[in-house]
Design a protein around this motif. Structure first.
Motif, mmCIF file in Angstrom:
data_model
loop_
_atom_site.group_PDB
_atom_site.id
_atom_site.type_symbol
_atom_site.label_atom_id
_atom_site.label_comp_id
_atom_site.label_asym_id
_atom_site.label_seq_id
_atom_site.Cartn_x
_atom_site.Cartn_y
_atom_site.Cartn_z
ATOM 1 N N PHE A 1 8.884 4.108 9.717
ATOM 2 C CA PHE A 1 9.061 2.949 8.848
ATOM 3 C C PHE A 1 9.626 1.798 9.673
ATOM 4 N N GLY A 2 9.249 0.581 9.344
ATOM 5 C CA GLY A 2 9.799 -0.585 10.024
ATOM 6 C C GLY A 2 9.018 -1.831 9.660
ATOM 7 N N GLY A 3 9.128 -2.838 10.520
ATOM 8 C CA GLY A 3 8.389 -4.069 10.274
ATOM 9 C C GLY A 3 9.288 -5.247 10.011
ATOM 10 N N PRO A 4 8.705 -6.374 9.610
ATOM 11 C CA PRO A 4 9.473 -7.601 9.379
ATOM 12 C C PRO A 4 10.493 -7.421 8.261
ATOM 13 N N PRO A 5 11.618 -8.154 8.308
ATOM 14 C CA PRO A 5 12.615 -8.070 7.240
ATOM 15 C C PRO A 5 11.991 -8.385 5.889
ATOM 16 N N GLY A 6 12.278 -7.513 4.907
ATOM 17 C CA GLY A 6 11.729 -7.725 3.578
ATOM 18 C C GLY A 6 10.283 -7.312 3.439
ATOM 19 N N GLY A 7 9.680 -6.823 4.508
ATOM 20 C CA GLY A 7 8.278 -6.409 4.461
ATOM 21 C C GLY A 7 8.066 -5.072 5.131
ATOM 22 N N THR A 8 8.854 -4.073 4.740
ATOM 23 C CA THR A 8 8.801 -2.755 5.377
ATOM 24 C C THR A 8 7.403 -2.140 5.272
ATOM 25 N N LEU A 9 6.947 -1.597 6.383
ATOM 26 C CA LEU A 9 5.662 -0.912 6.449
ATOM 27 C C LEU A 9 5.872 0.525 6.923
ATOM 28 N N LEU A 10 4.876 1.371 6.670
ATOM 29 C CA LEU A 10 4.849 2.712 7.233
ATOM 30 C C LEU A 10 3.700 2.754 8.229
ATOM 31 N N ALA A 11 3.999 3.189 9.450
ATOM 32 C CA ALA A 11 2.964 3.338 10.476
ATOM 33 C C ALA A 11 2.729 4.823 10.731
ATOM 34 N N SER A 12 1.482 5.173 11.004
ATOM 35 C CA SER A 12 1.140 6.564 11.315
ATOM 36 C C SER A 12 0.141 6.598 12.463
ATOM 37 N N CYS A 13 0.163 7.682 13.228
ATOM 38 C CA CYS A 13 -0.806 7.851 14.308
ATOM 39 C C CYS A 13 -1.326 9.272 14.271
ATOM 40 N N SER A 14 -2.479 9.469 14.907
ATOM 41 C CA SER A 14 -3.196 10.716 14.672
ATOM 42 C C SER A 14 -4.029 11.169 15.867
ATOM 43 N N SER A 15 -4.458 12.407 15.785
ATOM 44 C CA SER A 15 -5.413 12.939 16.751
ATOM 45 C C SER A 15 -6.784 12.294 16.606
ATOM 46 N N ASP A 16 -6.987 11.512 15.517
ATOM 47 C CA ASP A 16 -8.266 10.821 15.349
ATOM 48 C C ASP A 16 -8.332 9.518 16.149
#
Length: 455
Positions: free
Chosen positions: A165-180
């Motif tokens: 989780f992270g991102g700009p203040p007030g705009g939290t995002l979820l990032a994911s990465c994969s074997s794809d």
């Protein structure tokens, strides 16, 4: 005094007139009508009947609600007293210093839903949401306070290897990465809609982390994401545009894990070339500051020590003076398939080898209070190492896990605010409070489980 809206005032006036009329106080009713300008034509006896009894109902409702509130407050106080005095150790736990808290069995919750091993977990920075990724291609969002599954996110076509989780203040995002080979961004404010996919790596993407704001040259605060891939590179992305800003090369084999410093200036990466590398990303071109060799097998995880740990680690490093707390990359930890954890200083020295795990070390996290290091491994244990006692293993959690323990994360600190709702800042101001919550992911049979340990 509370102000009524015009409609509320009109309703009140009509209720008063209807009440006086029903009580045969006709003269007072007539005077009130006259002073308020409500004539018989606008509010006749037929309409008045609809308001009869309304005033009494509202009055008795308020009295009942006041009594109910008092009863609930009394009940709440009694329950609070029962909780505090439930066990002899309850009061001591209540006043326990969070800096000395360690996760203990049994876990508060064991979360089951993944069909294959859990590979990664991540806490939302503000809310009680926890994300978990799995080899079953899915991401699941849990409420860690209630132990409930909130939703399942699908989008990756192969195993999910890391999330953050992270991102700009007030705009939290979820990032994911994969074997794809892909990185995906999900927006929690839009029911975790996939808002962007970042292609660019040529092989498995094994690790991602949002870079905290503060790095010089950052396009905007909190917009950076770093990834590590089996294509032997690290990449830095701008999550607002989806562009890859920088590609960092130097590892001679798969960099399996990456960790940014709290100010976003440095990155620590480690991997299959048995090295750990410290990068300064504050300038236009990332600079390799340190290369750390010592492990005898592939490195699987790494962590940068928080400043509260500096006094303890300085003693292990035989330093006369502890580094300044404003310095953000003074000590590091790495875990490896050689079953060992190594502690390093910024001069490139291995200051301590922590031995005790009987299988691959999969995850590391420093206690926010600085006194401990937590590790998990394929030997089905979680271990706590006391840095104030030269890295002595002071706790081994056994019998909790049925299989390999793949990952561990500590919940982010609670940010304190002043009376105006702004974050406290300034010299000598304590801005955060340690949240005593730890999550782990594991392999349990063919399935995966998430365990929540909390005070």
């Amino acid at each position: 005094m509370a102000q009524l809206t015009s409609r509320q005032a009109e309703e009140l006036h009509k209720s008063l007139i209807a009440y006086l009329s029903s009580q045969n106080v006709t003269q007072a009713s007539a005077v009130l009508r006259s002073e308020l300008g409500i004539g018989e034509d606008a509010f006749d006896s037929e309409k008045s009947k609809k308001y009869e009894g309304l005033l009494e109902k509202k009055w008795t409702s308020v009295v009942r609600l006041q009594k109910k509130i008092l009863d609930l407050e009394t009940k709440n106080a009694a329950l609070q007293s029962d909780v505090e005095n439930a066990t002899p150790s309850a009061l001591s736990r209540r006043h326990q210093d969070p800096a000395n808290w360690l996760p203990k069995a049994p876990p508060r919750y064991v979360l089951e839903s993944h069909q294959k091993p859990v590979t990664c977990v991540a806490f939302h920075p503000v809310f009680s949401s926890l994300a978990s990724g799995s080899e079953d291609y899915t991401i699941k969002i849990w409420d860690w306070e209630l132990g409930e599954l909130e939703r399942t996110i699908k989008g990756h076509t192969k195993a999910v290897l890391d999330i953050d989780f992270g991102g700009p203040p007030g705009g939290t995002l979820l990032a994911s990465c994969s074997s794809d080979l892909s990185i995906k961004l999900w927006d929690p404010s839009e029911e975790y809609k996939n808002i962007r996919t970042l292609p660019g790596h040529d092989h498995i993407v094994s690790s991602i982390r949002f870079v905290p704001s503060g790095a010089a040259g950052a396009p905007s605060s909190g917009n950076l994401l770093v990834s590590a891939s089996k294509d032997n590179s690290l990449k830095i992305w701008d999550v607002t545009t989806g562009y890859c800003l920088k590609t960092i090369t130097g590892h001679t084999d798969w960099p399996r894990a990456v960790c940014p410093s709290v100010d976003g200036r440095y990155l620590l990466s480690t991997g299959s070339d048995k090295s750990a590398r410290l990068w300064d990303i504050s300038s236009r071109e990332p600079e390799q500051k340190l290369v750390l060799f010592g492990h005898e097998n592939f490195n699987l995880c790494c962590a940068i020590a928080p400043s509260p740990s500096y006094p303890h680690l300085s003693k292990l490093a035989n330093l006369d003076k502890s580094p300044s707390a404003s310095s953000t990359a003074e000590f590091f930890a790495t875990g490896s398939r050689d079953k060992q954890i190594r502690l390093w200083d910024a001069r490139g020295n291995c200051i301590k080898v922590l031995a005790g795990h009987d299988n691959w070390v999969r995850g590391l996290v420093f206690h926010p209070g600085g006194k401990y290091l937590i590790s998990v491994a394929d030997d089905r244990t979680m271990r706590c190492w006391d840095l104030s006692q030269e890295g002595k293993c002071v706790q081994v959690m056994m019998g909790v896990y049925e299989g390999f323990v793949s990952c561990v994360r500590w919940a982010p600190d609670v940010v304190k605010e002043d009376s105006n709702g702004a974050e406290k800042k300034g010299p000598g101001t304590e801005t955060t409070k340690i949240r005593c919550v730890v999550a782990t992911g594991s392999v349990d049979g063919v399935e995966g489980r998430v365990r929540i340990f909390a005070s």
